[in-house]
Design an enzyme around this catalytic site. Structure first.
Site, PDB file in Angstrom:
ATOM      1  N   PRO A  10      49.209  -6.050  -8.442  1.00  0.00           N
ATOM      2  CA  PRO A  10      50.568  -6.030  -8.977  1.00  0.00           C
ATOM      3  C   PRO A  10      51.666  -6.121  -7.916  1.00  0.00           C
ATOM      4  O   PRO A  10      51.556  -5.520  -6.842  1.00  0.00           O
ATOM      5  CB  PRO A  10      50.637  -4.690  -9.715  1.00  0.00           C
ATOM      6  CG  PRO A  10      49.502  -3.889  -9.215  1.00  0.00           C
ATOM      7  CD  PRO A  10      48.438  -4.867  -8.817  1.00  0.00           C
ATOM      8  N   ASN A  11      52.669  -6.879  -8.268  1.00  0.00           N
ATOM      9  CA  ASN A  11      53.905  -7.075  -7.484  1.00  0.00           C
ATOM     10  C   ASN A  11      53.722  -7.968  -6.262  1.00  0.00           C
ATOM     11  O   ASN A  11      54.705  -8.284  -5.587  1.00  0.00           O
ATOM     12  CB  ASN A  11      54.514  -5.714  -7.064  1.00  0.00           C
ATOM     13  CG  ASN A  11      54.819  -4.844  -8.262  1.00  0.00           C
ATOM     14  OD1 ASN A  11      55.544  -5.274  -9.160  1.00  0.00           O
ATOM     15  ND2 ASN A  11      54.242  -3.659  -8.339  1.00  0.00           N
ATOM     16  N   ARG A  18      60.083  -9.337  -1.942  1.00  0.00           N
ATOM     17  CA  ARG A  18      59.909  -7.905  -2.111  1.00  0.00           C
ATOM     18  C   ARG A  18      59.941  -7.168  -0.774  1.00  0.00           C
ATOM     19  O   ARG A  18      59.115  -7.447   0.102  1.00  0.00           O
ATOM     20  CB  ARG A  18      58.523  -7.725  -2.764  1.00  0.00           C
ATOM     21  CG  ARG A  18      58.054  -6.331  -2.879  1.00  0.00           C
ATOM     22  CD  ARG A  18      56.577  -6.268  -3.236  1.00  0.00           C
ATOM     23  NE  ARG A  18      56.215  -4.889  -3.461  1.00  0.00           N
ATOM     24  CZ  ARG A  18      54.985  -4.441  -3.493  1.00  0.00           C
ATOM     25  NH1 ARG A  18      53.969  -5.260  -3.331  1.00  0.00           N
ATOM     26  NH2 ARG A  18      54.752  -3.176  -3.697  1.00  0.00           N
ATOM     27  N   TYR A  23      56.938  -5.907   3.973  1.00  0.00           N
ATOM     28  CA  TYR A  23      55.875  -6.892   3.693  1.00  0.00           C
ATOM     29  C   TYR A  23      56.104  -8.262   4.348  1.00  0.00           C
ATOM     30  O   TYR A  23      55.232  -9.118   4.257  1.00  0.00           O
ATOM     31  CB  TYR A  23      55.732  -7.057   2.168  1.00  0.00           C
ATOM     32  CG  TYR A  23      55.319  -5.782   1.468  1.00  0.00           C
ATOM     33  CD1 TYR A  23      54.057  -5.228   1.695  1.00  0.00           C
ATOM     34  CD2 TYR A  23      56.192  -5.104   0.619  1.00  0.00           C
ATOM     35  CE1 TYR A  23      53.675  -4.031   1.087  1.00  0.00           C
ATOM     36  CE2 TYR A  23      55.819  -3.919  -0.006  1.00  0.00           C
ATOM     37  CZ  TYR A  23      54.562  -3.391   0.236  1.00  0.00           C
ATOM     38  OH  TYR A  23      54.179  -2.214  -0.365  1.00  0.00           O
ATOM     39  N   ASN A  75      43.586  -7.340  -2.291  1.00  0.00           N
ATOM     40  CA  ASN A  75      44.712  -6.435  -2.092  1.00  0.00           C
ATOM     41  C   ASN A  75      45.045  -5.841  -3.466  1.00  0.00           C
ATOM     42  O   ASN A  75      45.699  -6.491  -4.279  1.00  0.00           O
ATOM     43  CB  ASN A  75      45.920  -7.162  -1.504  1.00  0.00           C
ATOM     44  CG  ASN A  75      47.045  -6.180  -1.173  1.00  0.00           C
ATOM     45  OD1 ASN A  75      47.054  -5.043  -1.645  1.00  0.00           O
ATOM     46  ND2 ASN A  75      47.987  -6.624  -0.353  1.00  0.00           N
ATOM     47  N   ALA A  78      49.279  -1.222  -5.672  1.00  0.00           N
ATOM     48  CA  ALA A  78      49.422   0.194  -6.048  1.00  0.00           C
ATOM     49  C   ALA A  78      48.195   0.741  -6.779  1.00  0.00           C
ATOM     50  O   ALA A  78      47.963   1.962  -6.779  1.00  0.00           O
ATOM     51  CB  ALA A  78      50.672   0.377  -6.904  1.00  0.00           C
ATOM     52  N   HIS A  81      45.599   3.327  -5.179  1.00  0.00           N
ATOM     53  CA  HIS A  81      45.770   4.773  -5.083  1.00  0.00           C
ATOM     54  C   HIS A  81      45.417   5.506  -6.375  1.00  0.00           C
ATOM     55  O   HIS A  81      45.465   6.729  -6.408  1.00  0.00           O
ATOM     56  CB  HIS A  81      47.219   5.068  -4.662  1.00  0.00           C
ATOM     57  CG  HIS A  81      47.713   4.165  -3.569  1.00  0.00           C
ATOM     58  ND1 HIS A  81      47.116   4.126  -2.327  1.00  0.00           N
ATOM     59  CD2 HIS A  81      48.678   3.199  -3.538  1.00  0.00           C
ATOM     60  CE1 HIS A  81      47.727   3.212  -1.581  1.00  0.00           C
ATOM     61  NE2 HIS A  81      48.670   2.636  -2.293  1.00  0.00           N
ATOM     62  N   ASP A  88      35.222   1.444 -10.486  1.00  0.00           N
ATOM     63  CA  ASP A  88      33.983   1.228 -11.235  1.00  0.00           C
ATOM     64  C   ASP A  88      33.630  -0.254 -11.310  1.00  0.00           C
ATOM     65  O   ASP A  88      32.450  -0.613 -11.288  1.00  0.00           O
ATOM     66  CB  ASP A  88      34.112   1.823 -12.646  1.00  0.00           C
ATOM     67  CG  ASP A  88      34.053   3.350 -12.644  1.00  0.00           C
ATOM     68  OD1 ASP A  88      33.732   3.932 -11.588  1.00  0.00           O
ATOM     69  OD2 ASP A  88      34.346   3.952 -13.691  1.00  0.00           O
ATOM     70  N   GLU A  99      38.796  -4.515   1.045  1.00  0.00           N
ATOM     71  CA  GLU A  99      40.092  -3.997   0.601  1.00  0.00           C
ATOM     72  C   GLU A  99      41.112  -4.256   1.705  1.00  0.00           C
ATOM     73  O   GLU A  99      40.846  -3.950   2.865  1.00  0.00           O
ATOM     74  CB  GLU A  99      39.957  -2.500   0.330  1.00  0.00           C
ATOM     75  CG  GLU A  99      41.267  -1.834  -0.034  1.00  0.00           C
ATOM     76  CD  GLU A  99      41.157  -0.308  -0.056  1.00  0.00           C
ATOM     77  OE1 GLU A  99      40.036   0.231  -0.152  1.00  0.00           O
ATOM     78  OE2 GLU A  99      42.214   0.325   0.040  1.00  0.00           O
ATOM     79  N   HIS A 101      45.377  -4.225   2.979  1.00  0.00           N
ATOM     80  CA  HIS A 101      46.777  -3.885   2.773  1.00  0.00           C
ATOM     81  C   HIS A 101      47.605  -4.509   3.878  1.00  0.00           C
ATOM     82  O   HIS A 101      47.248  -4.408   5.060  1.00  0.00           O
ATOM     83  CB  HIS A 101      46.972  -2.366   2.753  1.00  0.00           C
ATOM     84  CG  HIS A 101      46.138  -1.726   1.693  1.00  0.00           C
ATOM     85  ND1 HIS A 101      46.450  -1.821   0.366  1.00  0.00           N
ATOM     86  CD2 HIS A 101      44.958  -1.066   1.762  1.00  0.00           C
ATOM     87  CE1 HIS A 101      45.508  -1.221  -0.342  1.00  0.00           C
ATOM     88  NE2 HIS A 101      44.589  -0.761   0.476  1.00  0.00           N
ATOM     89  N   ILE A 102      48.687  -5.125   3.482  1.00  0.00           N
ATOM     90  CA  ILE A 102      49.580  -5.786   4.444  1.00  0.00           C
ATOM     91  C   ILE A 102      50.254  -4.732   5.332  1.00  0.00           C
ATOM     92  O   ILE A 102      50.304  -4.861   6.549  1.00  0.00           O
ATOM     93  CB  ILE A 102      50.645  -6.594   3.677  1.00  0.00           C
ATOM     94  CG1 ILE A 102      49.970  -7.716   2.870  1.00  0.00           C
ATOM     95  CG2 ILE A 102      51.709  -7.148   4.627  1.00  0.00           C
ATOM     96  CD1 ILE A 102      50.877  -8.368   1.829  1.00  0.00           C
ATOM     97  N   ARG A 108      53.085   5.453   5.707  1.00  0.00           N
ATOM     98  CA  ARG A 108      54.070   5.461   4.608  1.00  0.00           C
ATOM     99  C   ARG A 108      53.948   6.747   3.779  1.00  0.00           C
ATOM    100  O   ARG A 108      53.443   7.747   4.262  1.00  0.00           O
ATOM    101  CB  ARG A 108      53.877   4.184   3.777  1.00  0.00           C
ATOM    102  CG  ARG A 108      54.108   2.907   4.602  1.00  0.00           C
ATOM    103  CD  ARG A 108      53.907   1.655   3.784  1.00  0.00           C
ATOM    104  NE  ARG A 108      54.888   1.564   2.702  1.00  0.00           N
ATOM    105  CZ  ARG A 108      54.778   0.713   1.676  1.00  0.00           C
ATOM    106  NH1 ARG A 108      53.741  -0.121   1.611  1.00  0.00           N
ATOM    107  NH2 ARG A 108      55.697   0.678   0.732  1.00  0.00           N
TER     108      ARG A 108
HETATM  109  C1  DQA Z   1      50.001  -2.683  -0.421  1.00  0.00           C
HETATM  110  C2  DQA Z   1      50.231  -1.185  -0.195  1.00  0.00           C
HETATM  111  C3  DQA Z   1      50.320  -0.437  -1.517  1.00  0.00           C
HETATM  112  O1  DQA Z   1      50.550   0.942  -1.284  1.00  0.00           O
HETATM  113  C4  DQA Z   1      51.474  -0.977  -2.334  1.00  0.00           C
HETATM  114  O2  DQA Z   1      51.513  -0.341  -3.602  1.00  0.00           O
HETATM  115  C5  DQA Z   1      51.453  -2.459  -2.475  1.00  0.00           C
HETATM  116  C6  DQA Z   1      51.037  -3.278  -1.338  1.00  0.00           C
HETATM  117  C7  DQA Z   1      50.037  -3.477   0.910  1.00  0.00           C
HETATM  118  O3  DQA Z   1      49.605  -4.622   0.891  1.00  0.00           O
HETATM  119  O4  DQA Z   1      50.534  -2.971   1.917  1.00  0.00           O
HETATM  120  O5  DQA Z   1      51.858  -2.999  -3.495  1.00  0.00           O
HETATM  121  O6  DQA Z   1      48.702  -2.861  -0.973  1.00  0.00           O
END
Ligand code: DQA
Length: 151
Positions: A10-11, A18, A23, A75, A78, A81, A88, A99, A101-102, A108
């Site tokens: 998401p997002n 964003r 990011y 990725n 959110a 978390h 699952d 997994e 994360h950027i 954070r």
């Molecule tokens: C993220 C880190 C997450 O905490 C956040 O909710 C994101 C992006 C990252 O790529 O740093 O949407 O996965």
């Protein structure tokens, strides 16, 4: 043919717009194009999907397994978390998931310090900006090659 799923949660469709101070300015389309180019160089097909919906992300992981794809670069944004359903889904398939994360989630807010997915993932890449996607690709490629060499 080796095939990797590049899955973004998401997002992340809003990358570039964003919170660029966190990011960066690179868009998701640019990341997907870079990964496709890297894949071509390395003889790997990279299939990209982004969704803002948990169920669609779960189904994409199931699809990767059902199609016999060799790995997933994920990725989860959110959902990292909180989503036991995604955890699952990863546990339910026999496909390595990296997994990624950027941002450096550990630098954070405290709610970003916990991942419910990392224990069931093959590994985690955190905090290297969008270069993390390439690092995840190379890591997955090593896992896949290692598996073949050990057969
Ligand atoms: C993220 C880190 C997450 O905490 C956040 O909710 C994101 C992006 C990252 O790529 O740093 O949407 O996965």
């Amino acid at each position: 043919m080796t095939t990797f799923l590049l899955l973004n949660g998401p997002n992340l469709n809003r990358l570039g717009l964003r919170e660029p101070e966190i990011y960066g300015n690179v868009t998701l389309e640019q990341i997907e194009n870079r990964m496709a180019t890297l894949g071509q160089k390395m003889g790997v097909e990279v299939i990209a999907k982004q969704s803002n919906h948990e169920g669609e992300l779960i189904e994409a992981i199931h699809l990767a397994a059902d199609q016999g794809w060799q790995g997933v670069i994920f990725n989860p944004a959110a959902y990292t978390h909180s989503s036991i359903a995604l955890r699952d889904a990863i546990s339910s398939v026999n496909v390595p998931v990296i997994e990624l994360h950027i941002s450096n989630v550990h630098a954070r807010e405290s709610f970003r310090h916990t991942s419910v997915l990392s224990a069931v993932s093959a590994g985690q890449i955190v905090g290297f900006g969008v270069y993390g996607y390439e690092l995840a690709f190379y890591a997955l490629n090593e896992i896949v090659k290692g598996g073949k060499e050990n057969e």
